[in-house]
Write a protein that holds these residues in place. Structure first.
Motif, PDB file in Angstrom:
ATOM      1  N   GLY A  49      45.408  60.901  37.409  1.00 37.39           N
ATOM      2  CA  GLY A  49      45.440  60.509  39.013  1.00 37.39           C
ATOM      3  C   GLY A  49      44.319  60.092  39.466  1.00 37.39           C
ATOM      4  O   GLY A  49      44.397  60.057  40.840  1.00 37.39           O
ATOM      5  N   ALA A  50      43.459  59.553  39.114  1.00 36.45           N
ATOM      6  CA  ALA A  50      42.169  59.087  39.604  1.00 36.45           C
ATOM      7  C   ALA A  50      42.342  57.916  40.434  1.00 36.45           C
ATOM      8  O   ALA A  50      43.312  57.015  39.920  1.00 36.45           O
ATOM      9  CB  ALA A  50      40.935  59.070  38.837  1.00 36.45           C
ATOM     10  N   ILE A  51      41.676  57.512  41.330  1.00 27.03           N
ATOM     11  CA  ILE A  51      41.666  56.212  41.785  1.00 27.03           C
ATOM     12  C   ILE A  51      40.232  55.524  41.548  1.00 27.03           C
ATOM     13  O   ILE A  51      39.209  56.160  41.785  1.00 27.03           O
ATOM     14  CB  ILE A  51      41.850  56.215  43.360  1.00 27.03           C
ATOM     15  N   MET A  52      40.180  54.302  41.336  1.00 23.55           N
ATOM     16  CA  MET A  52      39.183  53.655  41.233  1.00 23.55           C
ATOM     17  C   MET A  52      38.650  52.374  42.021  1.00 23.55           C
ATOM     18  O   MET A  52      39.875  51.782  42.408  1.00 23.55           O
ATOM     19  CB  MET A  52      38.771  53.144  39.631  1.00 23.55           C
ATOM     20  N   LEU A  53      37.643  52.076  42.163  1.00 20.91           N
ATOM     21  CA  LEU A  53      36.921  50.710  42.627  1.00 20.91           C
ATOM     22  C   LEU A  53      36.477  50.127  41.456  1.00 20.91           C
ATOM     23  O   LEU A  53      35.877  50.316  40.877  1.00 20.91           O
ATOM     24  CB  LEU A  53      35.874  50.907  43.895  1.00 20.91           C
ATOM     25  N   TYR A  54      36.978  48.778  41.423  1.00 22.14           N
ATOM     26  CA  TYR A  54      36.851  48.012  40.086  1.00 22.14           C
ATOM     27  C   TYR A  54      36.756  46.495  40.231  1.00 22.14           C
ATOM     28  O   TYR A  54      37.561  45.880  41.156  1.00 22.14           O
ATOM     29  CB  TYR A  54      37.565  48.134  38.962  1.00 22.14           C
ATOM     30  N   PRO A  55      36.052  45.616  39.646  1.00 20.67           N
ATOM     31  CA  PRO A  55      36.122  44.175  39.761  1.00 20.67           C
ATOM     32  C   PRO A  55      37.209  43.533  38.909  1.00 20.67           C
ATOM     33  O   PRO A  55      37.727  44.173  37.741  1.00 20.67           O
ATOM     34  CB  PRO A  55      34.637  43.835  38.985  1.00 20.67           C
ATOM     35  N   THR A  56      37.689  42.565  39.489  1.00 18.10           N
ATOM     36  CA  THR A  56      38.727  41.576  38.753  1.00 18.10           C
ATOM     37  C   THR A  56      38.116  40.270  38.849  1.00 18.10           C
ATOM     38  O   THR A  56      36.902  39.801  39.087  1.00 18.10           O
ATOM     39  CB  THR A  56      40.120  41.701  39.569  1.00 18.10           C
ATOM     40  N   ASP A  57      38.763  39.311  38.339  1.00 18.27           N
ATOM     41  CA  ASP A  57      38.317  38.022  38.185  1.00 18.27           C
ATOM     42  C   ASP A  57      38.576  37.202  39.637  1.00 18.27           C
ATOM     43  O   ASP A  57      38.166  36.093  39.868  1.00 18.27           O
ATOM     44  CB  ASP A  57      39.487  37.157  37.301  1.00 18.27           C
ATOM     45  N   ILE A  69      33.433  51.319  39.341  1.00 19.29           N
ATOM     46  CA  ILE A  69      32.903  50.531  37.984  1.00 19.29           C
ATOM     47  C   ILE A  69      32.155  49.668  38.513  1.00 19.29           C
ATOM     48  O   ILE A  69      32.316  48.743  39.098  1.00 19.29           O
ATOM     49  CB  ILE A  69      34.328  49.994  37.289  1.00 19.29           C
ATOM     50  N   ASP A  70      30.790  49.604  37.777  1.00 17.09           N
ATOM     51  CA  ASP A  70      29.748  48.918  38.266  1.00 17.09           C
ATOM     52  C   ASP A  70      29.226  47.919  37.073  1.00 17.09           C
ATOM     53  O   ASP A  70      29.001  48.256  36.089  1.00 17.09           O
ATOM     54  CB  ASP A  70      28.479  49.719  38.615  1.00 17.09           C
ATOM     55  N   THR A  71      29.812  46.533  37.349  1.00 18.23           N
ATOM     56  CA  THR A  71      29.289  45.757  36.308  1.00 18.23           C
ATOM     57  C   THR A  71      28.284  44.578  36.608  1.00 18.23           C
ATOM     58  O   THR A  71      27.808  43.750  35.993  1.00 18.23           O
ATOM     59  CB  THR A  71      30.307  44.715  35.939  1.00 18.23           C
ATOM     60  N   ALA A  72      27.394  44.914  37.670  1.00 19.15           N
ATOM     61  CA  ALA A  72      26.371  44.456  38.388  1.00 19.15           C
ATOM     62  C   ALA A  72      26.812  42.787  38.757  1.00 19.15           C
ATOM     63  O   ALA A  72      25.904  41.887  39.007  1.00 19.15           O
ATOM     64  CB  ALA A  72      25.106  44.006  37.474  1.00 19.15           C
ATOM     65  N   GLN A  73      28.202  42.860  38.904  1.00 21.90           N
ATOM     66  CA  GLN A  73      28.735  41.513  39.618  1.00 21.90           C
ATOM     67  C   GLN A  73      29.018  41.505  41.039  1.00 21.90           C
ATOM     68  O   GLN A  73      29.428  42.449  41.545  1.00 21.90           O
ATOM     69  CB  GLN A  73      29.888  40.924  38.774  1.00 21.90           C
ATOM     70  N   GLU A  74      28.465  40.663  41.765  1.00 21.03           N
ATOM     71  CA  GLU A  74      28.795  40.687  43.327  1.00 21.03           C
ATOM     72  C   GLU A  74      30.322  40.267  43.433  1.00 21.03           C
ATOM     73  O   GLU A  74      30.720  39.438  42.616  1.00 21.03           O
ATOM     74  CB  GLU A  74      27.995  39.527  43.888  1.00 21.03           C
ATOM     75  N   PRO A  75      30.730  40.733  44.417  1.00 15.99           N
ATOM     76  CA  PRO A  75      32.412  40.306  44.761  1.00 15.99           C
ATOM     77  C   PRO A  75      32.357  38.837  45.172  1.00 15.99           C
ATOM     78  O   PRO A  75      31.455  38.218  45.792  1.00 15.99           O
ATOM     79  CB  PRO A  75      32.596  41.224  46.134  1.00 15.99           C
ATOM     80  N   THR A  76      33.604  38.207  44.849  1.00 15.48           N
ATOM     81  CA  THR A  76      33.741  37.120  45.336  1.00 15.48           C
ATOM     82  C   THR A  76      34.524  36.803  46.533  1.00 15.48           C
ATOM     83  O   THR A  76      34.794  37.974  47.131  1.00 15.48           O
ATOM     84  CB  THR A  76      34.655  36.198  44.169  1.00 15.48           C
ATOM     85  N   TYR A  77      34.408  35.509  46.949  1.00 15.79           N
ATOM     86  CA  TYR A  77      35.169  35.524  48.580  1.00 15.79           C
ATOM     87  C   TYR A  77      36.764  35.179  48.353  1.00 15.79           C
ATOM     88  O   TYR A  77      37.169  35.292  49.434  1.00 15.79           O
ATOM     89  CB  TYR A  77      34.401  34.320  49.252  1.00 15.79           C
ATOM     90  N   GLN A  78      37.041  34.881  47.270  1.00 18.67           N
ATOM     91  CA  GLN A  78      38.290  34.180  47.181  1.00 18.67           C
ATOM     92  C   GLN A  78      39.297  35.282  46.454  1.00 18.67           C
ATOM     93  O   GLN A  78      39.075  35.833  45.356  1.00 18.67           O
ATOM     94  CB  GLN A  78      38.417  33.020  46.345  1.00 18.67           C
TER      95      GLN A  78
END
Length: 223
Positions: free
Chosen positions: A27-35, A186-195
């Protein structure tokens, strides 16, 4: 305080993916990067977690949520895919596209549009997302993590502006902002995108671009 998992963006570590999977099943919630953008997500079938996501985003129950699937064949489990929709999706996935489709009974009511009985589905082109989907065995909720102010209601199914661009926080600011609201970061060291993603309504025979986001030019000439 959220637990931070440092994950390689191209070759996700299987042990850490397994830890996150077990947390999501619980039941956890995560913050994670996508494409596209960073997202807030959880196991599609974890009702209490989906309710928490709605609370974080301040979304009413009649507001649909997008979710991620690993493949086109998996999409067909959760949505009715016409021949036309199949041909379009086959050309575009994996990629930055959200497809609005008629939902099957496997889609929880808490996720779909209650009036139209539709759902938004993505097949991401992102190794971390795909690794999580493979490990979990269930779709993952994907709603934009940007703009989490008290009055903000933007998510992956909502028009941000004509070009699908959101105001953006840096990765560190985003982590700090959501640290007490999510269980996992989840940290992938990638900055968020604008789109955000491009949204295609495939519920009728004629496809319609609902929102121009990342990659919209690729479909504008034939949709």
């Amino acid at each position: 305080m959220a637990k931070i998992f440092t994950i390689h963006p191209d070759n996700p570590q299987s042990r850490r993916i397994e830890e996150i999977k077990l947390a999501l099943l619980g039941g956890a919630i995560m913050l994670y990067p996508t494409d596209t953008v960073y997202a807030i997500g959880c196991d599609l079938n974890a009702k209490s977690a989906v309710e928490r996501v709605r609370q974080i985003k301040q979304l009413a129950n009649d507001k649909p949520l997008t979710f991620l699937c690993p493949s086109l064949s998996n999409v067909a489990t959760y949505a009715f895919v016409s021949d036309t929709a199949y041909r379009i999706m086959k050309r575009l996935i994996p990629g930055p596209y959200t497809f609005l489709l008629p939902a099957t009974k496997l889609v929880p009511r808490l996720v779909q549009n209650p009036k139209r009985k539709t759902t938004g589905i993505r097949v991401p082109n992102h190794n971390v997302c795909l690794a999580l989907l493979a490990a979990l065995g269930n779709p993952i909720i994907s709603t934009s993590a940007q703009g989490q102010s008290a009055n903000d209601e933007n998510d992956e199914n909502e028009e941000i502006n004509g070009d699908g661009v959101q105001p953006i926080l840096s990765r560190v600011d985003l982590y700090d902002h959501l640290d007490k609201l999510v269980d996992i970061i989840i940290d992938t060291a990638q900055e968020p995108t604008y789109q955000v993603s491009t949204i295609l309504d495939l519920t009728d025979e004629e496809p319609v671009i609902i929102r121009r986001g990342l990659g919209w030019e690729a479909v504008a000439t034939w949709v």
